[in-house]
Scaffold this motif. Structure first.
Motif, PDB file in Angstrom:
ATOM      1  N   THR A  80     -29.639  11.439 -14.956  1.00 49.53           N
ATOM      2  CA  THR A  80     -30.280  12.195 -14.260  1.00 49.53           C
ATOM      3  C   THR A  80     -30.507  12.466 -13.319  1.00 49.53           C
ATOM      4  OG1 THR A  80     -32.370  10.919 -14.653  1.00 49.53           O
ATOM      5  CG2 THR A  80     -32.438  12.393 -16.738  1.00 49.53           C
ATOM      6  N   ARG A 111     -29.362  18.183 -22.424  1.00 47.46           N
ATOM      7  CA  ARG A 111     -30.800  18.252 -22.367  1.00 47.46           C
ATOM      8  C   ARG A 111     -31.543  17.861 -23.524  1.00 47.46           C
ATOM      9  NH1 ARG A 111     -28.754  22.961 -19.107  1.00 47.46           N
ATOM     10  NH2 ARG A 111     -29.298  23.799 -21.035  1.00 47.46           N
ATOM     11  N   ALA A 112     -31.351  18.781 -24.417  1.00 49.87           N
ATOM     12  CA  ALA A 112     -32.368  18.163 -25.684  1.00 49.87           C
ATOM     13  C   ALA A 112     -32.230  16.910 -26.247  1.00 49.87           C
ATOM     14  CB  ALA A 112     -31.672  19.575 -26.755  1.00 49.87           C
ATOM     15  N   TRP A 113     -31.415  16.168 -25.843  1.00 50.31           N
ATOM     16  CA  TRP A 113     -31.422  14.608 -26.186  1.00 50.31           C
ATOM     17  C   TRP A 113     -32.051  14.319 -24.976  1.00 50.31           C
ATOM     18  CZ3 TRP A 113     -25.560  12.537 -27.894  1.00 50.31           C
ATOM     19  CH2 TRP A 113     -25.362  13.042 -29.055  1.00 50.31           C
ATOM     20  N   ASP A 157     -34.166  15.057 -23.302  1.00 50.83           N
ATOM     21  CA  ASP A 157     -35.929  15.800 -24.129  1.00 50.83           C
ATOM     22  C   ASP A 157     -36.352  14.595 -24.991  1.00 50.83           C
ATOM     23  OD1 ASP A 157     -35.498  17.639 -21.481  1.00 50.83           O
ATOM     24  OD2 ASP A 157     -35.260  18.894 -22.473  1.00 50.83           O
ATOM     25  N   ARG A 158     -35.616  14.863 -25.120  1.00 57.45           N
ATOM     26  CA  ARG A 158     -36.052  13.073 -26.732  1.00 57.45           C
ATOM     27  C   ARG A 158     -36.372  11.682 -26.243  1.00 57.45           C
ATOM     28  NH1 ARG A 158     -32.864  17.178 -30.474  1.00 57.45           N
ATOM     29  NH2 ARG A 158     -31.101  14.864 -30.494  1.00 57.45           N
ATOM     30  N   CYS A 159     -36.020  11.559 -24.793  1.00 58.00           N
ATOM     31  CA  CYS A 159     -35.953  10.715 -24.644  1.00 58.00           C
ATOM     32  C   CYS A 159     -37.903  10.562 -24.242  1.00 58.00           C
ATOM     33  CB  CYS A 159     -35.183   9.886 -23.401  1.00 58.00           C
ATOM     34  SG  CYS A 159     -35.345   8.128 -22.663  1.00 58.00           S
TER      35      CYS A 159
END
Length: 448
Positions: A300, A282-284, A286-288
């Motif tokens: 997603t 999820r963190a990765w 979110d950084r897209c």
């Protein structure tokens, strides 16, 4: 005498929407104002179809039964396009249909498979350098502990190799590779078994983002953060090395963007890693960056990814419009051929992701043995003459989109991917093998 250009409602609205979203003032509009601007440009065709050019710079068609909008390329028939007219759609549009701006900046890259045009040699050599940049570390320091890598590599292979391989497979639009592709053969010494396929095509499985995360996060939880950082750097370096090949580029750009913050700040993902792999994933994501959001749609939204894949397949069949065949209908016929051969009972799970016309055609083609669209089904491992692509590049695009669509619906329906490819993609290979582009000597991909 000057040629009179025929009105094309779809081309006119698409051009208008692109100009409007590109205007700096678009970003300053409120959500409702943007939705109203899109709705004011609804295209209606004589058959009653209602279309919008919206999010992701793609077309959507409305289902009259429930009002939902489905990703759907517009008709290719010029008479139908010329008869289209523009109306004001009165109902409020859901936000997911409305362009936010960055989504229109997405560059989709190439939808070709890796059969036909080889991976350029300079890219291959960059990956080779990354794979052999240092002496391979000990598998004890870099263990491979889970699927899919344990089923691909021998037991003494470190996860650094898996990180490079996994990056290639995650970034590939459609991982169907020439059996003689040197980008694969350099991994031959590490494989635990032969790759699926044959000497002509290796039908490979995509690697999920969660699989890459697992390699990285496991090292952090094992109190080996430097090892985790090395794996992340290998992934980022591999993604950067393949950016010049458009078949890799969109997802490679997204992966680099997701990893760079962790490379600049090594402890960035440590708290998430202690919560588990899903938290890191999820963190990765979110950084897209917003302009690369479509590159991670397979991660997603599997249903939306399937719809995008069908869209790509229809566009790949655009050459048929010059032969007076409807690319939309033929794409559904080829989808039906693959579903019928592998998992016909899975079809109902696909219907909600297709517009009403395509949904009806898929059902009819699957259930009626005499349906006229079945004339487009491959026969004896080859495409019917009416489907033969006009050139090598078009054939590679048909193969890539057909394979990507097969992978997408299998993922959506939780169906195992066939080891020898899907009916349509496999049949397309025969349009490429007589022009095989072998730049390197054949190297076996089977382990010794």
């Amino acid at each position: 005498m000057a040629r009179v250009h025929q009105w094309d409602g779809f081309a006119a609205i698409e051009g208008d929407m692109r100009a409007m979203v590109a205007d700096p003032r678009w970003a300053q509009l409120s959500g409702p104002a943007k939705a109203q601007a899109v709705a004011a440009r609804t295209v209606v065709t004589p058959d009653g179809g209602r279309w919008l050019f919206g999010a992701h710079a793609r077309w959507y068609r409305q289902d009259p039964a429930d009002g939902r909008w489905h990703l759907s390329p517009p008709p290719a028939d010029q008479n139908l396009r010329a008869a289209a007219h523009v109306v004001q759609h009165t109902a409020m549009l859901v936000p997911s249909l409305v362009p936010d701006g960055p989504d229109f900046a997405f560059e989709g890259g190439s939808t070709q498979g890796f059969v036909g045009p080889d991976v350029p040699r300079d890219i291959t050599e960059r990956v080779r350098a990354i794979l052999g940049s240092r002496r391979l570390p000990s598998p004890e320091d870099f263990p491979i502990k889970g699927a899919p890598f344990t089923s691909i590599f021998a037991g003494d292979v470190p996860s650094t190799v898996a990180a490079v391989w996994g990056t290639l497979m995650w970034c590939a639009y459609a991982p169907a590779f020439d059996g003689n592709e040197v980008l694969l053969s350099m991994f031959g010494e590490f494989l635990g078994r032969a790759l699926p396929g044959d000497e002509w095509v290796r039908w490979l499985r995509p690697v999920g983002l969660g699989d890459l995360v697992a390699l990285y996060a496991e090292r952090i939880r094992a109190d080996r953060p430097k090892a985790g950082l090395r794996l992340a750097a290998l992934m980022a370096n591999t993604a950067d090395a393949i950016l010049d090949d458009d078949r890799f580029r969109p997802r490679a750009e997204a992966l680099v963007a997701m990893l760079e913050p962790a490379l600049r700040r090594p402890d960035l993902d440590h708290a998430a890693a202690r919560q588990g792999d899903p938290a890191v994933r999820r963190a990765w994501l979110d950084r897209c960056p917003p302009h690369l959001a479509r590159a991670v749609v397979p991660e997603t939204a599997p249903g939306e990814h399937f719809a995008h894949s069908v869209y790509d397949l229809i566009e790949a069949l655009g050459y048929l419009s010059r032969r007076r065949s409807d690319p939309r209908a033929v794409a559904v016929a080829l989808l039906a051929a693959d579903v019928a051969a592998l998992a016909p009972k899975a079809a109902p799970r696909l219907y909600p992701w297709l517009d009403p016309e395509l949904r009806h055609l898929l059902h009819a083609t699957l259930t009626d043995r005499g349906h006229p669209l079945r004339r487009f089904w491959p026969v004896d491992g080859d495409l019917p003459p009416a489907l033969h692509p006009p050139d090598r590049g078009t054939a590679a695009t048909l193969l890539g989109t057909a394979y990507a669509t097969g992978l997408a619906w299998c993922r959506l329906c939780e169906v195992a991917v066939p080891p020898h490819g899907f009916v349509t993609a496999s049949a397309t290979v025969s349009r490429l093998t007589h022009q095989r582009d072998d730049r390197y000597p054949l190297t076996t991909l089977e382990s010794s």
